[in-house]
Design a protein around this motif. Structure first.
Motif, PDB file in Angstrom:
ATOM      1  N   GLN A   1       7.605   2.297  -1.264  1.00  0.00           N
ATOM      2  CA  GLN A   1       8.134   0.942  -1.188  1.00  0.00           C
ATOM      3  C   GLN A   1       8.007   0.222  -2.530  1.00  0.00           C
ATOM      4  OE1 GLN A   1       7.340  -1.466   2.307  1.00  0.00           O
ATOM      5  NE2 GLN A   1       6.973   0.355   3.556  1.00  0.00           N
ATOM      6  N   TRP A   2       6.989   0.557  -3.302  1.00  0.00           N
ATOM      7  CA  TRP A   2       6.898  -0.003  -4.663  1.00  0.00           C
ATOM      8  C   TRP A   2       8.060   0.499  -5.523  1.00  0.00           C
ATOM      9  CZ3 TRP A   2       5.111  -3.993  -6.915  1.00  0.00           C
ATOM     10  CH2 TRP A   2       3.941  -4.626  -6.466  1.00  0.00           C
ATOM     11  N   ILE A   3       8.326   1.777  -5.434  1.00  0.00           N
ATOM     12  CA  ILE A   3       9.453   2.330  -6.190  1.00  0.00           C
ATOM     13  C   ILE A   3      10.740   1.630  -5.771  1.00  0.00           C
ATOM     14  CG2 ILE A   3      10.834   4.419  -6.574  1.00  0.00           C
ATOM     15  CD1 ILE A   3       8.174   6.010  -6.208  1.00  0.00           C
ATOM     16  N   GLY A   4      10.880   1.406  -4.471  1.00  0.00           N
ATOM     17  CA  GLY A   4      12.074   0.753  -3.954  1.00  0.00           C
ATOM     18  C   GLY A   4      12.234  -0.681  -4.408  1.00  0.00           C
ATOM     19  N   ILE A   5      11.158  -1.455  -4.413  1.00  0.00           N
ATOM     20  CA  ILE A   5      11.287  -2.865  -4.785  1.00  0.00           C
ATOM     21  C   ILE A   5      11.545  -3.016  -6.280  1.00  0.00           C
ATOM     22  CG2 ILE A   5       8.834  -3.404  -5.189  1.00  0.00           C
ATOM     23  CD1 ILE A   5       9.320  -6.079  -3.756  1.00  0.00           C
TER      24      ILE A   5
ATOM     25  N   SER B   1       0.810  -1.225   0.000  1.00  0.00           N
ATOM     26  CA  SER B   1       0.000   0.000   0.000  1.00  0.00           C
ATOM     27  C   SER B   1       0.840   1.270   0.000  1.00  0.00           C
ATOM     28  CB  SER B   1      -0.932   0.012   1.216  1.00  0.00           C
ATOM     29  OG  SER B   1      -0.194   0.141   2.420  1.00  0.00           O
ATOM     30  N   ASP B   2       2.162   1.120   0.067  1.00  0.00           N
ATOM     31  CA  ASP B   2       3.084   2.252   0.159  1.00  0.00           C
ATOM     32  C   ASP B   2       3.777   2.473  -1.191  1.00  0.00           C
ATOM     33  OD1 ASP B   2       5.502   3.793   0.575  1.00  0.00           O
ATOM     34  OD2 ASP B   2       5.325   3.371   2.722  1.00  0.00           O
ATOM     35  N   GLU B   3       3.521   3.613  -1.808  1.00  0.00           N
ATOM     36  CA  GLU B   3       4.075   3.859  -3.142  1.00  0.00           C
ATOM     37  C   GLU B   3       5.594   3.921  -3.127  1.00  0.00           C
ATOM     38  OE1 GLU B   3       3.325   6.449  -7.160  1.00  0.00           O
ATOM     39  OE2 GLU B   3       2.553   7.256  -5.261  1.00  0.00           O
TER      40      GLU B   3
ATOM     41  N   ALA C   1       5.421  -1.102 -12.425  1.00  0.00           N
ATOM     42  CA  ALA C   1       6.015  -2.227 -13.160  1.00  0.00           C
ATOM     43  C   ALA C   1       6.018  -1.979 -14.664  1.00  0.00           C
ATOM     44  CB  ALA C   1       5.261  -3.520 -12.852  1.00  0.00           C
ATOM     45  N   ILE C   2       5.013  -1.312 -15.166  1.00  0.00           N
ATOM     46  CA  ILE C   2       4.889  -1.131 -16.617  1.00  0.00           C
ATOM     47  C   ILE C   2       6.120  -0.438 -17.212  1.00  0.00           C
ATOM     48  CG2 ILE C   2       3.604   0.124 -18.411  1.00  0.00           C
ATOM     49  CD1 ILE C   2       1.035  -0.659 -16.868  1.00  0.00           C
TER      50      ILE C   2
ATOM     51  N   ASP D   1      -5.152  -0.335  -3.814  1.00  0.00           N
ATOM     52  CA  ASP D   1      -3.964   0.525  -3.904  1.00  0.00           C
ATOM     53  C   ASP D   1      -2.743  -0.297  -4.292  1.00  0.00           C
ATOM     54  OD1 ASP D   1      -5.730   2.412  -2.985  1.00  0.00           O
ATOM     55  OD2 ASP D   1      -4.738   2.751  -1.059  1.00  0.00           O
ATOM     56  N   GLY D   2      -2.590  -1.462  -3.656  1.00  0.00           N
ATOM     57  CA  GLY D   2      -1.426  -2.294  -3.937  1.00  0.00           C
ATOM     58  C   GLY D   2      -1.354  -2.736  -5.382  1.00  0.00           C
ATOM     59  N   THR D   3      -2.495  -3.152  -5.937  1.00  0.00           N
ATOM     60  CA  THR D   3      -2.518  -3.599  -7.333  1.00  0.00           C
ATOM     61  C   THR D   3      -2.278  -2.433  -8.279  1.00  0.00           C
ATOM     62  OG1 THR D   3      -4.005  -5.423  -6.784  1.00  0.00           O
ATOM     63  CG2 THR D   3      -3.901  -4.755  -9.090  1.00  0.00           C
ATOM     64  N   PHE D   4      -2.939  -1.311  -8.015  1.00  0.00           N
ATOM     65  CA  PHE D   4      -2.731  -0.114  -8.842  1.00  0.00           C
ATOM     66  C   PHE D   4      -1.265   0.307  -8.849  1.00  0.00           C
ATOM     67  CE2 PHE D   4      -2.327   4.556  -7.852  1.00  0.00           C
ATOM     68  CZ  PHE D   4      -2.120   4.963  -9.158  1.00  0.00           C
ATOM     69  N   LEU D   5      -0.674   0.408  -7.669  1.00  0.00           N
ATOM     70  CA  LEU D   5       0.709   0.889  -7.582  1.00  0.00           C
ATOM     71  C   LEU D   5       1.684  -0.083  -8.219  1.00  0.00           C
ATOM     72  CD1 LEU D   5       0.625   2.271  -3.923  1.00  0.00           C
ATOM     73  CD2 LEU D   5       0.804   3.622  -6.032  1.00  0.00           C
TER      74      LEU D   5
END
Length: 255
Positions: A66-70, A62-64, A122-123, A113-117
């Protein structure tokens, strides 16, 4: 030669249940896998047990940031991203009248949120190396009427619609990224056991829903493996039921 040789995958909620099975299937077929989860002990254990093909990253979907980080971590370690499996999930057992705003927001933060982010970030990474496959974990709850998991059903319905929108967007952009959704029914996982225990003494839930025909995490992992691989290169914007007829069975609502 494995079906996923040379590919790199991220699997959210990869520490147990369906996510763990997906991690193991992808790694077995040759993919390097980034195991994403908030459960550090179990996530690390899964990654270590698959050998050098898996890396654990603690990750709140849910944390954007952290998505950027992973995504950055995946690219720095493995050099590419080919597959994203948005599998992380939670459930709150409550109907529309019982659901609190806190419950509603917690479920939607993880699922919607998790799926959207995940898809959003990823795209661009997949586009860099010529395409990829996104698999979004929805549910039969997105298709049938499951009153006891109101917020869960609503969020899984949103994932179903989100998947189709992303698939068409990617097709229009000609970026060779596919996006499909998987809709498991009752699968023998900790999340499902939590639900069945919660409704065991509830007279409004039909007996056949309390003791349904259950699949296994491996049943779902087999479908995800197909969608992640090049075998499904012309499959885009589709939804796949893994439910042994439960969505078409009569008598769901007691008379």
């Amino acid at each position: 030669m494995g079906r996923m040789d040379g590919k790199v995958s991220i699997v959210t909620g990869g520490a147990m249940g369906i996510g763990e099975a997906i991690v193991r299937f992808l790694a077995r077929e040759g993919s390097n896998v980034v195991v994403s989860d908030i459960n550090e002990a179990k996530g690390r254990a899964v990654a270590e047990s698959t050998g050098k093909k898996a890396l654990f990253v603690r990750h709140d979907v849910s944390d954007e940031n952290q998505w950027i980080g992973i995504i950055e971590k995946t690219l720095s370690v493995f050099g590419r991203l080919d597959v994203l499996v948005n599998n992380a999930g939670i459930v709150q057992v409550s109907d529309v009248e019982q659901t609190t705003m806190a419950d509603w927001r917690a479920v939607h933060a993880v699922h919607m949120d998790g799926t959207f982010l995940g898809c959003k970030h990823a795209i661009p990474a997949m586009r860099q190396t010529g395409g990829g496959s996104i698999v979004n974990m929805s549910s039969t709850a997105a298709i049938g009427g499951y009153p006891k998991v109101f917020a869960y059903s609503a969020s899984k319905g949103a994932i179903r619609a989100m998947t189709k929108s992303i698939a068409v967007h990617c097709a229009q952009m000609r970026n060779h990224i596919r996006c499909n959704s998987v809709h498991p029914g009752t699968i023998e996982t900790p999340l499902v056991r939590q639900f069945l225990e919660a409704v065991a003494d509830d007279p409004t839930v039909p007996d056949h829903q309390k003791d349904p025909m259950r699949g296994t995490p491996e049943d779902v992992a087999n479908m995800v493996l197909f969608l992640a691989s090049d075998e499904s290169r012309h499959v885009n914007g589709a939804e796949f039921l893994i439910d042994n007829t439960t969505t078409i069975t009569e008598g769901i609502v007691p008379k």
